[in-house]
Design an enzyme around this catalytic site. Sequence first.
Site, PDB file in Angstrom:
ATOM      1  CG  HIS A 209     -19.569  56.136 -52.293  1.00  0.00           C
ATOM      2  ND1 HIS A 209     -19.622  55.501 -53.502  1.00  0.00           N
ATOM      3  CD2 HIS A 209     -19.748  55.177 -51.363  1.00  0.00           C
ATOM      4  CE1 HIS A 209     -19.828  54.222 -53.309  1.00  0.00           C
ATOM      5  NE2 HIS A 209     -19.906  53.980 -52.021  1.00  0.00           N
TER       6      HIS A 209
HETATM    7  C1  UD1 Z   1     -22.674  53.259 -47.477  1.00  0.00           C
HETATM    8  C2  UD1 Z   1     -22.146  51.848 -47.629  1.00  0.00           C
HETATM    9  C3  UD1 Z   1     -21.544  51.663 -48.994  1.00  0.00           C
HETATM   10  C4  UD1 Z   1     -22.507  52.080 -50.077  1.00  0.00           C
HETATM   11  C5  UD1 Z   1     -22.939  53.507 -49.825  1.00  0.00           C
HETATM   12  C6  UD1 Z   1     -23.916  53.993 -50.866  1.00  0.00           C
HETATM   13  C7  UD1 Z   1     -21.321  50.809 -45.562  1.00  0.00           C
HETATM   14  C8  UD1 Z   1     -20.113  50.431 -44.807  1.00  0.00           C
HETATM   15  N1  UD1 Z   1     -21.108  51.561 -46.669  1.00  0.00           N
HETATM   16  O1  UD1 Z   1     -21.547  54.130 -47.475  1.00  0.00           O
HETATM   17  O2  UD1 Z   1     -21.213  50.304 -49.173  1.00  0.00           O
HETATM   18  O3  UD1 Z   1     -21.891  51.977 -51.346  1.00  0.00           O
HETATM   19  O4  UD1 Z   1     -23.551  53.559 -48.538  1.00  0.00           O
HETATM   20  O5  UD1 Z   1     -24.346  55.270 -50.608  1.00  0.00           O
HETATM   21  O6  UD1 Z   1     -22.418  50.450 -45.191  1.00  0.00           O
HETATM   22  N2  UD1 Z   1     -25.314  60.670 -44.932  1.00  0.00           N
HETATM   23  C9  UD1 Z   1     -26.273  61.622 -45.151  1.00  0.00           C
HETATM   24  N3  UD1 Z   1     -27.542  61.195 -45.443  1.00  0.00           N
HETATM   25  C10 UD1 Z   1     -27.865  59.906 -45.548  1.00  0.00           C
HETATM   26  C11 UD1 Z   1     -26.870  58.938 -45.327  1.00  0.00           C
HETATM   27  C12 UD1 Z   1     -25.599  59.334 -45.036  1.00  0.00           C
HETATM   28  O7  UD1 Z   1     -26.038  62.822 -45.059  1.00  0.00           O
HETATM   29  O8  UD1 Z   1     -29.048  59.602 -45.818  1.00  0.00           O
HETATM   30  C13 UD1 Z   1     -23.938  61.116 -44.635  1.00  0.00           C
HETATM   31  C14 UD1 Z   1     -23.616  61.007 -43.187  1.00  0.00           C
HETATM   32  O9  UD1 Z   1     -23.029  62.185 -42.765  1.00  0.00           O
HETATM   33  C15 UD1 Z   1     -22.621  59.861 -43.082  1.00  0.00           C
HETATM   34  C16 UD1 Z   1     -22.019  59.796 -44.483  1.00  0.00           C
HETATM   35  O10 UD1 Z   1     -23.024  60.319 -45.366  1.00  0.00           O
HETATM   36  O11 UD1 Z   1     -21.641  60.079 -42.124  1.00  0.00           O
HETATM   37  C17 UD1 Z   1     -21.692  58.385 -44.858  1.00  0.00           C
HETATM   38  O12 UD1 Z   1     -22.844  57.532 -44.706  1.00  0.00           O
HETATM   39  P1  UD1 Z   1     -22.688  55.991 -44.278  1.00  0.00           P
HETATM   40  O13 UD1 Z   1     -23.985  55.314 -44.335  1.00  0.00           O
HETATM   41  O14 UD1 Z   1     -21.920  55.918 -43.019  1.00  0.00           O
HETATM   42  O15 UD1 Z   1     -21.733  55.376 -45.366  1.00  0.00           O
HETATM   43  P2  UD1 Z   1     -21.667  55.630 -46.932  1.00  0.00           P
HETATM   44  O16 UD1 Z   1     -20.375  56.307 -47.208  1.00  0.00           O
HETATM   45  O17 UD1 Z   1     -22.928  56.267 -47.443  1.00  0.00           O
END
Ligand code: UD1
Length: 362
Positions: A209
């Site tokens: 990820h």
């Molecule tokens: C975040 C954390 C990372 C952790 C990871 C675990 C930061 C900087 N990064 O990264 O350290 O290892 O979570 O999962 O805080 N999304 C969904 N549903 C959700 C959440 C996210 O669809 O419930 C999608 C969204 O489109 C979003 C993307 O996933 O843009 C990334 O989510 P985000 O929370 O920004 O960062 P992660 O890559 O999940």
Amino acid sequence: MTRIDIIAGARPNFMKIASIIRALEARGPDKRLGYRLVHTGQHYDARMSGDFFAQLGIPEPHVNLEVGSGTQASQAAAIMVGYEALLSGSRSDLCLVVGDVTSTMACAIAAQKLCVPVAHVEAGIRSGDWRMPEEINRMVTDAITDLFFTTSETANANLRRAGVQEDRIHFVGNTMIDTLLFNWDRLRAPAFWQALGLADGGYFVLTLHRPANVDMPEGLGAWLRTIGTAARGLPVVFPVHPRTAKTLRAIGALPENLRPVEPQPYFEFNYLVRHAKAVMTDSGGITEETTVMGVPCLTLRDTTERPETITMGTNELIGTDPSKLKDALDRVFDGRWKTGRVPERWDGRTGERIVSVLERVL
Ligand code: UD1
């Protein structure tokens, strides 16, 4: 009663707070420390959030800031505005943050600017790689933390080197491992176990990820093709993070033995890891779990903030060049992977140690 705000925002936070909340609750009805559970809403899907609350027995959050997705800055800003408003209306005596996600840093800043002291669980770890948002989050959080709860001697040393006074560093162990050991007998095979032809030691688990690995279709495609071949036909179970899913849709044909599945709940995911031949991952937390389980772990990154998973555990850094993977997997197949040992204080009692410290200092 003294009240602590416990902050949780994203999936890797939930296993860490579960053990601290259990230890607080275990103090019984005349406990001195109360808490308010604040979910920032950084992760909001049931599969990324709600399922973990349900399986790990985490109570319903008292407050959900519902910030949702966004860029690094917009997400951090929304969390800061939301948490500042909450604290201004109803102040707590301490803000306890865990790990290294955006919610960790944003709440620490909002709290400290209102003169609410901050405790950081998993403080002091460093990858040295500023391209990872998590590394910035760790450094900023630790720069304004009052109470440092650490998982390793390396973290203690990093903090000392940064000038943190000894009496503010508490080497307590690993709350994520508390949760793993507490739930050991609850781990269970996912419903697709038979349909995917999985058998003990007869498949791999893959998670990816990190932006560097998954944001470009060419890069992700190269990883998946190499992994598919190096796995010698064994199934590769691939729980797909929402971020990775977006890129995966842009890649054409996938290797025949790759088995993409939805993000898994905690019991099912750790069952898969426990029975896998090896794990390939760019996560940090998973390398700690494989170390405790004694499962070979290949980290698809150039750096780690958790060096003890390599020096003591079963983890090895493969890097971000897919061509390095085959040699490493060959060693797994030939039975030439190292066996590890469990780092000090990763013993299931970290949550209790944290609560004891809090009772003493608050
Ligand atoms: C975040 C954390 C990372 C952790 C990871 C675990 C930061 C900087 N990064 O990264 O350290 O290892 O979570 O999962 O805080 N999304 C969904 N549903 C959700 C959440 C996210 O669809 O419930 C999608 C969204 O489109 C979003 C993307 O996933 O843009 C990334 O989510 P985000 O929370 O920004 O960062 P992660 O890559 O999940």
